[in-house]
Design an enzyme around this catalytic site. Structure first.
Site, PDB file in Angstrom:
ATOM      1  CB  CYS A   1      -0.970  -0.043   1.185  1.00 48.00           C
ATOM      2  SG  CYS A   1      -2.358   1.115   1.032  1.00 48.00           S
TER       3      CYS A   1
ATOM      4  CG  HIS B   1      -3.544  -3.895   2.785  1.00 51.42           C
ATOM      5  ND1 HIS B   1      -2.664  -3.443   3.745  1.00 51.42           N
ATOM      6  CD2 HIS B   1      -4.111  -2.779   2.249  1.00 51.42           C
ATOM      7  CE1 HIS B   1      -2.699  -2.126   3.813  1.00 51.42           C
ATOM      8  NE2 HIS B   1      -3.573  -1.694   2.902  1.00 51.42           N
TER       9      HIS B   1
ATOM     10  CD  GLU C   1      -1.387  -6.698   4.884  1.00 50.02           C
ATOM     11  OE1 GLU C   1      -1.629  -5.550   5.306  1.00 50.02           O
ATOM     12  OE2 GLU C   1      -0.926  -6.914   3.733  1.00 50.02           O
TER      13      GLU C   1
END
Length: 624
Positions: A393, A520, A522
């Site tokens: 990001c 993102h 994750e």
């Protein structure tokens, strides 16, 4: 529908979320379908505008919901996809009731906390519990409900340091009342309450104290909720006499929590014996992996690790899959800047020492201009010294700014977020964005990224698919009018959205591993299905990247498929992992405990593994 309520007492931060997730894993291992709800008593409608230092990271769901980080735990542990409605807040409930009142739905009645707020809470729970979250049709078998806040919190008088306990957080009261009514309404056999409490140890004598837990249980009962199971946290395993004391004074017999859940919820004819071999193997790999891989985390919220908890978990998943011991070196980005060198030279030297000693560098997302110049310096160091790098990001945007300054000689290159007057705006505000309202006004949720370069590292790591769906949370993006200049200078934008005007993935082909992503990754990493890009970073940092690029399924063949797929075509898209058969890998893998004869440690919560990394021991007691 069966319901398991998890509450917490004495102090906050005992691990209710992990306890709730672990219970879900245990029930899912018994063949049951599980969903989860988190109740946050604060007045915010969602977590979107909360600072990371308040409640940790903001977790983002596929539907764009900005929710409490505990929903990230649920998704990771249970491999499910939750919705924004799975996070209940006081703000949402009151907004729902007030909207109904404005429409005249209450027929002129006086709208009160009881029954209107409490009824709304119960209706919300029942409605959301029926939403499928595992890719299958129909409602789940069991809904885990975690109640945020503390019941029976310790208050110190300040005179002699003796503690008394209050009834708990005042904002939790409507939810406690509603859940008390709810337990009565659904009836015995459909509701189970697990209370997480602290058993402190006095350093002076090393004695475990049960009084805080006793008082917390008494407060809970006084509020109309009867605990069936106690999950007691302590710095060491509970002594037998402590268990007996808690059992006697809290009226909850000891241990055997697995059987208790089945019996309390009357699941004898449905539940099977728990199958937890995959989790056991993962935990064992974690325990015996000693070869370190050092990742420098360069950010502005390094004082609270929960601010980056999903990033940490994704790094852990990738490290376990690569059989490496993860070591995270926290680097406050502002400490890398020249101003710190002048004001606090020790902090400056320590930050650069950690950065230079890392095997890989990660710059996560964030907002605001504090520490941005330090992040730019970290990216420059990674690029110039061929250190594996992943930017997420804002981290991707920083990598673009650094390249413009250092390679393209655009000295004032910047984001309009940090310098609205820059003559080289590499990063700009999204056209559809809103600058007057912050909550829910970003580009949020799952969005599709199409690979523009088939032989890029990112495409190979994702399994050579044509597109990937990942979650977003941002207001700014790379300036599309400067893309041609960047690509002429050697920066490759290998992933874009469907319009080809939004840059999603950037790579530097001349670098061993230099990738930035606007999304993102994750948020969709799982213990058995590590994120492709995190696997790439860790693999590059420990010398396994080439093997990964040739065969993306290599990293984590053993741990890849813990649970069933959420439904995707491997020829079209990628959802964080290759679908290699785990059972076959387990049967032949040298680390399989059944082949090596290694002992497997079990926690008192039968079937649940207690890793050596846990800071506190947990003992479980039930009333069955």
């Amino acid at each position: 529908m069966k319901y398991v309520l998890v509450t917490g007492g004495v102090v906050s931060g005992l691990g209710k979320g992990v306890t709730a997730s672990s219970i879900g894993v245990l029930l899912k291992a018994c063949g049951l379908r599980v969903t989860a709800i988190k109740i946050d008593p604060y007045l915010n409608t969602d977590a979107g505008t909360l600072a990371p230092f308040e409640h940790g990271e903001v977790f983002v769901l596929d539907d764009g919901g900005e929710v409490n980080l505990d929903l990230g735990n649920y998704e990771r542990f249970l491999d499910i996809k939750l919705t924004r409605d799975n996070n209940i807040t006081t703000g949402k409930i009151y907004q729902f009731v007030i909207n109904k009142e404005r429409k005249g739905d209450y027929l002129g009645k006086t709208v009160q906390v009881v029954p209107h707020i409490t009824n709304a809470i119960q209706e919300w729970i029942e409605r959301v519990a029926k939403i499928p979250v595992d890719g299958n049709e129909g409602p789940a078998d069991v809904c885990i409900i975690e109640l945020g806040g503390t019941i029976g919190a310790t208050i110190f008088s300040g005179h002699n340091d003796s503690g008394i306990l209050d009834a708990g957080d005042i904002e939790s009261m409507p939810f406690i009342e509603a859940l008390g009514q709810f337990s009565y309404r659904v009836g015995p056999g459909n509701f189970c309450l697990v209370h997480v409490s602290l058993v402190p140890v006095l350093d002076a004598v090393g004695e475990q104290k049960t009084k805080p837990t006793q008082h917390s249980v008494r407060s809970l009962r006084g509020l109309g909720l009867m605990p069936n199971i106690l999950a007691c946290r302590s710095t060491k395993p509970l002594d037998e006499n402590i268990k007996e004391k808690l059992s006697q004074f809290c009226h909850i017999p000891e241990q055997k929590a697995h059987e208790a859940f089945i019996k309390l919820l009357k699941l004898q004819g449905i539940a099977k014996e728990p199958m937890l071999e995959e989790w056991t193997i993962i935990a064992r790999i974690y325990d015996i992996s000693h070869d370190p891989v050092r990742i420098a985390m360069v950010g502005k919220y390094t004082g609270l690790s929960d601010s980056y908890i999903s990033v940490l978990k994704a790094l852990s998943h990738a490290s376990i899959a690569c059989h490496k011991k993860l070591v995270v070196d926290w680097v406050p980005s502002s400490d890398l800047e020249d101003s710190t060198k002048a004001e606090a030279p020790d902090l400056y030297r320590a930050a650069w020492r950690r950065l230079r000693g890392a095997d890989g560098i990660l710059v996560p997302g964030g907002f605001g201009d504090r520490g941005v110049e330090g992040k730019i310096l970290a990216v420059k160091y990674a690029r110039e010294n061929n250190v594996p790098f992943l930017g997420i990001c804002l981290g991707m945007q920083i990598s673009v700014i650094e390249f413009a300054r250092s390679v393209m000689n655009l000295e004032d290159a910047n984001s309009t977020e940090f310098d609205p007057d820059t003559t080289n705006p590499c990063v700009v505000f999204m056209p559809e964005g809103c600058k007057t309202h912050l909550g829910g006004m970003m580009r949020l949720g799952s969005r599709r990224t199409y690979f523009e370069v088939a032989d890029s590292k990112a495409a190979k790591l994702y399994g050579n698919v044509s597109f990937v769906d990942e979650r977003h949370r941002h207001r700014y993006e790379v300036n599309p009018s400067m893309i041609t200049e960047f690509e002429k200078a050697g920066l490759a934008f290998v992933g874009k959205d469907e319009t080809k005007r939004r840059m999603e993935i950037v790579e530097l082909h001349t670098h061993p591993y230099f990738i930035g992503v606007q999304f993102h990754p994750e948020f969709k990493s799982r213990p058995g299905k590590p994120s492709a890009l995190f696997s790439g970073l860790v693999g590059a940092a420990c010398g396994q990247l080439e093997l990964l690029l040739q065969n993306p399924s290599h990293c984590g063949t053993l741990t890849r498929r813990l649970t069933t797929s959420n439904g995707f075509s491997p020829t079209q898209s990628h959802q964080n992992g290759n679908s290699k058969d785990l059972q076959q890998a387990m049967a032949s893998h040298p680390l399989n405990p059944t082949r090596t004869g290694m002992g497997i440690r079990r926690s008192p919560l039968r079937g649940c593994h207690t890793g050596t990394s846990a800071p506190m021991a947990m003992e479980c007691m039930s009333d069955e």
